[in-house]
Design a protein around this motif. Structure first.
Motif, short mmCIF file in Angstrom:
data_model
loop_
_atom_site.label_atom_id
_atom_site.label_comp_id
_atom_site.label_asym_id
_atom_site.label_seq_id
_atom_site.Cartn_x
_atom_site.Cartn_y
_atom_site.Cartn_z
N ILE A 1 62.44 -43.50 -88.35
CA ILE A 1 61.16 -42.86 -88.04
C ILE A 1 61.41 -41.68 -87.10
N PHE A 2 60.90 -40.51 -87.49
CA PHE A 2 61.02 -39.30 -86.67
C PHE A 2 59.64 -38.69 -86.49
N GLY A 3 59.48 -37.87 -85.43
CA GLY A 3 58.20 -37.21 -85.17
C GLY A 3 58.11 -35.86 -85.85
N THR B 1 52.27 -35.59 -84.84
CA THR B 1 52.48 -35.34 -83.40
C THR B 1 51.37 -35.97 -82.55
N ILE B 2 51.79 -36.66 -81.50
CA ILE B 2 50.84 -37.23 -80.55
C ILE B 2 50.62 -36.19 -79.44
N ARG B 3 49.37 -35.97 -79.08
CA ARG B 3 49.02 -34.89 -78.16
C ARG B 3 48.29 -35.40 -76.91
N GLY C 1 54.17 -40.67 -77.56
CA GLY C 1 54.63 -40.17 -78.86
C GLY C 1 55.75 -41.05 -79.40
N HIS C 2 56.73 -41.34 -78.55
CA HIS C 2 57.84 -42.21 -78.97
C HIS C 2 57.32 -43.60 -79.35
N LEU C 3 56.37 -44.10 -78.55
CA LEU C 3 55.90 -45.47 -78.78
C LEU C 3 55.10 -45.58 -80.08
N MET D 1 65.89 -39.82 -77.12
CA MET D 1 66.75 -39.48 -75.97
C MET D 1 66.17 -40.07 -74.69
N GLY D 2 65.25 -41.04 -74.82
CA GLY D 2 64.70 -41.69 -73.63
C GLY D 2 63.61 -40.85 -72.98
N ALA D 3 63.30 -41.20 -71.71
CA ALA D 3 62.15 -40.59 -71.01
C ALA D 3 60.92 -40.74 -71.91
N LYS E 1 56.63 -33.61 -84.49
CA LYS E 1 56.72 -32.70 -83.33
C LYS E 1 57.95 -31.80 -83.47
N ASP E 2 59.06 -32.40 -83.91
CA ASP E 2 60.28 -31.63 -84.15
C ASP E 2 60.41 -31.46 -85.66
N TYR E 3 59.61 -30.58 -86.20
CA TYR E 3 59.41 -30.53 -87.66
C TYR E 3 60.68 -30.11 -88.39
P1 AMP Z 1 63.22 -36.96 -78.26
O1 AMP Z 1 63.58 -38.17 -77.48
O2 AMP Z 1 62.25 -36.08 -77.55
O3 AMP Z 1 64.40 -36.24 -78.81
O4 AMP Z 1 62.39 -37.46 -79.50
C1 AMP Z 1 62.69 -38.62 -80.21
C2 AMP Z 1 61.76 -38.72 -81.37
O5 AMP Z 1 60.41 -38.75 -80.90
C3 AMP Z 1 61.86 -37.53 -82.34
O6 AMP Z 1 61.73 -38.01 -83.66
C4 AMP Z 1 60.67 -36.71 -81.94
O7 AMP Z 1 60.19 -35.88 -82.98
C5 AMP Z 1 59.67 -37.77 -81.59
N1 AMP Z 1 58.62 -37.24 -80.74
C6 AMP Z 1 58.76 -36.56 -79.56
N2 AMP Z 1 57.57 -36.18 -79.08
C7 AMP Z 1 56.64 -36.61 -79.98
C8 AMP Z 1 55.21 -36.52 -80.07
N3 AMP Z 1 54.50 -35.89 -79.13
N4 AMP Z 1 54.60 -37.07 -81.13
C9 AMP Z 1 55.32 -37.70 -82.11
N5 AMP Z 1 56.66 -37.83 -82.08
C10 AMP Z 1 57.31 -37.29 -81.03
#
Ligand code: AMP
Length: 278
Positions: free
Chosen positions: A146-148, A176-178, A36-38, A30-32, A150-152
């Protein structure tokens, strides 16, 4: 990096890649964008020949009282980050490209989508996620998504949907990246005041303490209840802290199941979620 804003432009590129026998992955966001996204883009690069990142703030997954209008947006910054991360194509569809006038179809979910976690507190959330993710899978025709972690719960919901509907995409989860102090990176962390940002690390600490107790033979229910209590004492409004089967999100019934601890809590106006394996 190619930028596509319409399905037809996207398909032209994907068809050309197919002609060259290139495999490709999609990273829905969803941008921003943050690190973690990268990392998801980096994981995608390792798995396939070409990488698509999508940026779409999906109105269907926000309830009326949620933060759609104040969700952070930074298209220019995001595109620069994606290009630097080695993304080949950024897909930025307008809302009408995903939900044209007259759009009425949704996907009916079960299993992990009805675990009583995020679904309990955000009743429309996974219907919205599944609808947009299904469309993005179909639009991109990706081999891998690929999904994170983080959103298990979302990762399990999307995996189940892709399998049940034969969407032809392999869903892969990335750890999850922290931040250095353990807080899970999130686009929403920027809403935290300085004091809240300091407090926010209590979530991962509470989860780690609970996991430690369970690994030492403690009862999962008792351990997660204690974690919820400690967060409440610190000023969080806790939605849940729960120990679940790591594959199904069902409430565990035996001591030898693989477990995942999941938590959601609000700190001021910001809702934070996190989870860890036991
Ligand atoms: P979002 O844009 O926040 O909806 O997330 C897009 C994708 O990035 C989803 O698959 C999230 O699970 C993943 N994501 C968001 N935050 C993290 C993080 N800290 N570490 C790993 N993946 C993440």
């Amino acid at each position: 990096m190619i930028i596509a804003r319409t399905l037809s432009d996207l398909r032209d590129v994907v068809n050309a890649w197919r002609g060259e026998d290139f495999s490709h992955a999609v990273v829905p966001t969803m941008g921003a964008l943050h690190e973690g996204h990268l990392m998801l883009v980096a994981a995608a690069r390792e798995k396939t020949d070409r990488v698509i990142a999508t940026i779409f703030v999906n109105p269907k997954q926000f309830a009326a009282n949620e933060d759609l209008s104040r969700y952070p947006r930074d298209e220019e910054g995001d595109l620069a980050k994606l290009e630097a991360a080695g993304c080949d194509l950024a897909y930025l569809p307008a809302p009408d490209e995903i939900y044209p006038p007259g759009f009425v179809t949704s996907i009916s979910l079960g299993g992990p989508a009805k675990a009583g976690l995020e679904d309990k507190f955000r009743p429309h959330f996974f219907d919205g996620v599944a609808t947009v993710v299904a469309k993005l899978f179909i639009h991109t025709a990706a081999d891998v998504a690929i999904f994170g972690e983080k959103d298990y719960q979302q990762l399990l919901v999307v995996t189940q949907m892709a399998r049940d509907l034969d969407l032809g995409v392999e869903v892969v989860g990335i750890p999850t990246i922290r931040e250095e102090d353990g807080l899970a990176k999130s686009s929403r962390n920027r809403y935290l005041s300085k004091h809240e940002r300091h407090q926010a690390t209590a979530i991962i600490r509470a989860l780690e303490q609970a996991a430690e107790k369970i690994r030492g033979g403690g009862d999962p229910q008792t351990a997660t209840k204690a974690a919820a209590r400690s967060l409440t004492t610190l000023g969080f409004e806790v939605d849940y802290v729960s120990a679940r089967n790591a594959e199904t999100l069902a409430v565990p019934v035996s001591a030898d199941e693989p477990l995942r601890l999941l938590a959601a809590a609000r700190l001021g106006k910001t809702r934070l979620i996190d989870n860890i394996p036991v």
